[in-house]
Design a protein around this motif. Structure first.
Motif, PDB file in Angstrom:
ATOM      1  N   PRO A 151      30.859  36.805  38.665  1.00 12.89           N
ATOM      2  CA  PRO A 151      31.417  37.342  39.923  1.00 12.89           C
ATOM      3  C   PRO A 151      32.858  36.922  40.185  1.00 12.89           C
ATOM      4  O   PRO A 151      33.647  37.721  40.686  1.00 12.89           O
ATOM      5  N   ALA A 152      33.206  35.684  39.861  1.00 14.30           N
ATOM      6  CA  ALA A 152      34.575  35.211  40.110  1.00 14.30           C
ATOM      7  C   ALA A 152      35.578  35.997  39.272  1.00 14.30           C
ATOM      8  O   ALA A 152      36.649  36.392  39.754  1.00 14.30           O
ATOM      9  N   TYR A 167      29.302  41.122  43.140  1.00 19.09           N
ATOM     10  CA  TYR A 167      28.256  40.106  43.287  1.00 19.09           C
ATOM     11  C   TYR A 167      27.104  40.263  42.294  1.00 19.09           C
ATOM     12  O   TYR A 167      26.333  39.330  42.074  1.00 19.09           O
ATOM     13  N   LYS A 168      27.015  41.445  41.638  1.00 15.65           N
ATOM     14  CA  LYS A 168      26.008  41.610  40.595  1.00 15.65           C
ATOM     15  C   LYS A 168      26.614  41.514  39.197  1.00 15.65           C
ATOM     16  O   LYS A 168      25.910  41.715  38.201  1.00 15.65           O
ATOM     17  N   ALA A 169      27.899  41.193  39.109  1.00 15.53           N
ATOM     18  CA  ALA A 169      28.548  41.041  37.809  1.00 15.53           C
ATOM     19  C   ALA A 169      28.063  39.765  37.134  1.00 15.53           C
ATOM     20  O   ALA A 169      27.612  38.824  37.785  1.00 15.53           O
ATOM     21  N   LEU A 228      41.278  42.619  49.028  1.00 17.38           N
ATOM     22  CA  LEU A 228      39.897  42.751  48.582  1.00 17.38           C
ATOM     23  C   LEU A 228      38.918  42.158  49.592  1.00 17.38           C
ATOM     24  O   LEU A 228      39.009  40.990  49.957  1.00 17.38           O
ATOM     25  N   CYS A 229      37.982  42.989  50.036  1.00 19.09           N
ATOM     26  CA  CYS A 229      36.855  42.546  50.852  1.00 19.09           C
ATOM     27  C   CYS A 229      35.596  42.685  50.009  1.00 19.09           C
ATOM     28  O   CYS A 229      35.344  43.752  49.452  1.00 19.09           O
ATOM     29  N   LEU A 254      33.943  33.072  45.604  1.00 22.96           N
ATOM     30  CA  LEU A 254      34.889  34.187  45.673  1.00 22.96           C
ATOM     31  C   LEU A 254      36.029  33.970  46.647  1.00 22.96           C
ATOM     32  O   LEU A 254      37.004  34.726  46.649  1.00 22.96           O
ATOM     33  N   GLY A 255      35.916  32.927  47.478  1.00 23.62           N
ATOM     34  CA  GLY A 255      36.909  32.682  48.520  1.00 23.62           C
ATOM     35  C   GLY A 255      38.362  32.774  48.091  1.00 23.62           C
ATOM     36  O   GLY A 255      39.183  33.386  48.797  1.00 23.62           O
ATOM     37  N   PRO A 256      38.748  32.200  46.932  1.00 30.27           N
ATOM     38  CA  PRO A 256      40.159  32.245  46.524  1.00 30.27           C
ATOM     39  C   PRO A 256      40.700  33.651  46.262  1.00 30.27           C
ATOM     40  O   PRO A 256      41.910  33.853  46.296  1.00 30.27           O
TER      41      PRO A 256
END
Length: 491
Positions: A471-472, A466-468, A262-263, A281-283
């Motif tokens: 987001p995580a 990112y608009k959810a 995932l990007c 979101l990094g993990p």
């Protein structure tokens, strides 16, 4: 209180006594209006097919549309199917479903192929209740993937799906795909019957029938993906061994280790938002895609801060700069200026409009720093000119610069059939958990279709994450969907 739709046989054509005779007459009529054609046709997959079925034309022939709808309804009746409402797969099946709905007083729903980002933002339109059973109506089935793209949104709003009715089953694995997903296929016409009727009536030669039969046998989808993909897909770890670019090697290993392809396209408005999103979101991600020229609060230490987060959570940084100038110019744009992209971004990308000199210029800066370059071979926006000869030129340039070009931005690399490119990474933008598009021409696709059918490696997701609201959580869902698709593709 709702009621179930229980199909009963219509026998509407009084001039034809049996259903078999009605179906045979329909086959001849489909051939007459050129809904079934023979010759040499390029399919969406890139394959050359001796048969082409185009059922979109039936809307111009009311008698054929009515006959199709009635035959499909009778098949459901004969098989004892029960349901509360029905939904046609966009777009060709919509008039068929409408005809069935009107003639038999059965409620109909519609799936939006392009979900709007304003108004109700609904994927499913119509009146329904959670727990109801919805019949899927499709014109024909090949792999079954188009049906599944409608099943998922229906299930997402609480509807059950157990039955699918189609006019023609191409007999290439679609029924097996649907069965694996708990769906029963009701087909009026197996393709083999179409061939049999047309040969019997002198519309096809025996040789042509055999040619079509051989094509179908040689191009089975394996239940849910093309045969090519099923037999030749290699693991990320295996492809890391043959990658020439160091960044590509690192990316393959990272994806395998982290179980993420995932990007996230973090198209936010400020550097502050970007850094916060990267931490959140990094993990879940293997790569973060940035647009540093969007940030009015960009500072000299932005790159250091982002690199620290990337190192902490083990992901690569992709500055989506889309270089498109001559070699001498891009050297400065990449290495200096306000942003100094080459200092902090592991990956960047470029158009090939200027020719291969743009790669030479970027390579002179990026290769010593062990950076990677993605070429824009195809794009997901509507009306794109990045296709055909343009795509072929991008592929050739990558072959000539495998030490620095790490892969492509692409939509359907499976269609290229380029064996030597297994050491390169294909990344596809415009991915959502349900298909559709937006008002600006962006066309969305699902992780399963992008990875399994189209042969991509990395899903690029933007607004869906990112608009959810969370987001995580959204990133976790996309990561799982992308990884499940990858695991399925290598089995």
């Amino acid at each position: 209180m709702t009621r179930s739709c229980v199909p009963s046989s219509t026998g509407s054509d009084k001039n034809v006594k049996t259903m078999d005779e009605r179906i045979d007459a329909l086959v001849l009529r489909l051939h007459e209006i050129e809904a079934v054609k023979f010759g040499s046709f390029t399919l969406k997959s890139g394959l050359q097919s001796p048969i082409y079925i185009d059922l979109r034309v039936i809307v111009s022939y009311p008698d054929v549309l009515t006959a199709v709808a009635e035959c499909m309804w009778d098949v459901l009746s004969n098989n004892g199917a029960k349901f509360d409402n029905m939904c046609g797969v966009p777009y060709t099946a919509l008039p068929i479903a409408t005809c069935m709905s009107l003639n038999h007083d059965c409620p109909m729903l519609m799936r939006r192929k392009e979900v709007k980002d304003y108004g109700t933002k609904k994927a499913i339109e119509g009146a329904f209740e959670k727990g109801q059973t919805c019949l899927l109506v499709e014109d024909l089935v090949t792999s079954g993937m188009s049906v599944m793209e409608t099943v998922h949104p229906l299930q997402h709003v609480g509807l059950k799906t157990t039955d699918v009715v189609v006019l023609i089953d191409r007999e290439q694995g679609g029924e097996q795909t649907l069965k694996k997903n708990g769906l029963k296929l009701h087909a009026v016409l197996p393709l083999s019957r179409v061939l049999k009727v047309l040969e019997k009536e002198g519309k096809m030669s025996k040789e042509l029938v055999e040619e079509v039969q051989q094509f179908i046998a040689a191009n089975q989808t394996g239940g849910d993906k093309p045969k090519e993909e099923k037999t030749k897909r290699e693991t990320y770890a295996g492809r890391a061994k043959i990658a020439s670019n160091q960044c590509a090697k690192d990316m393959f290993h990272l994806m395998e280790k982290k179980k993420s392809n995932l990007c996230v396209a973090a198209d936010v408005d400020t550097a502050k938002e970007l850094l916060e999103l990267a931490e959140t979101l990094g993990p879940e991600i293997c790569m973060l895609k940035t647009h540093c020229d969007l940030y009015p609060d960009f500072t000299e230490d932005f790159g250091e801060k982002l690199q620290a987060i990337a190192k902490k959570h083990d992901f690569l940084i992709f500055e989506d700069r889309k270089f498109a100038d001559i070699g001498n110019t891009v050297v400065g744009q990449y290495s200096s200026g306000v942003h100094k992209i080459a200092d902090w971004s592991h990956v960047t990308n470029a158009h090939i409009v200027p020719g291969s000199g743009i790669i030479d210029g970027l390579k002179s800066v990026g290769l010593p720093k062990k950076r990677g370059l993605l070429l824009l071979a195809e794009m997901s926006s509507k009306g794109t000119m990045a296709n055909g000869a343009y795509t072929e030129a991008a592929i050739q340039m990558a072959k000539d610069h495998k030490d620095f070009v790490m892969g492509f931005i692409a939509t359907n690399p499976n269609a290229w059939k380029v064996e030597w490119s297994k050491g390169l990474i294909n990344m596809t933008p415009g991915v959502q958990l349900q298909v559709g598009g937006d008002s600006m021409g962006q066309q969305y696709n699902t992780p399963m279709n992008v990875i399994c059918n189209n042969g991509s490696d990395v899903i690029i997701v933007g607004r869906g994450i990112y608009k959810a609201q969370d987001p995580a959580k959204a990133a976790s869902e996309y990561r799982k969907a992308g990884w499940e698709a990858y695991e399925k593709s290598v089995k």
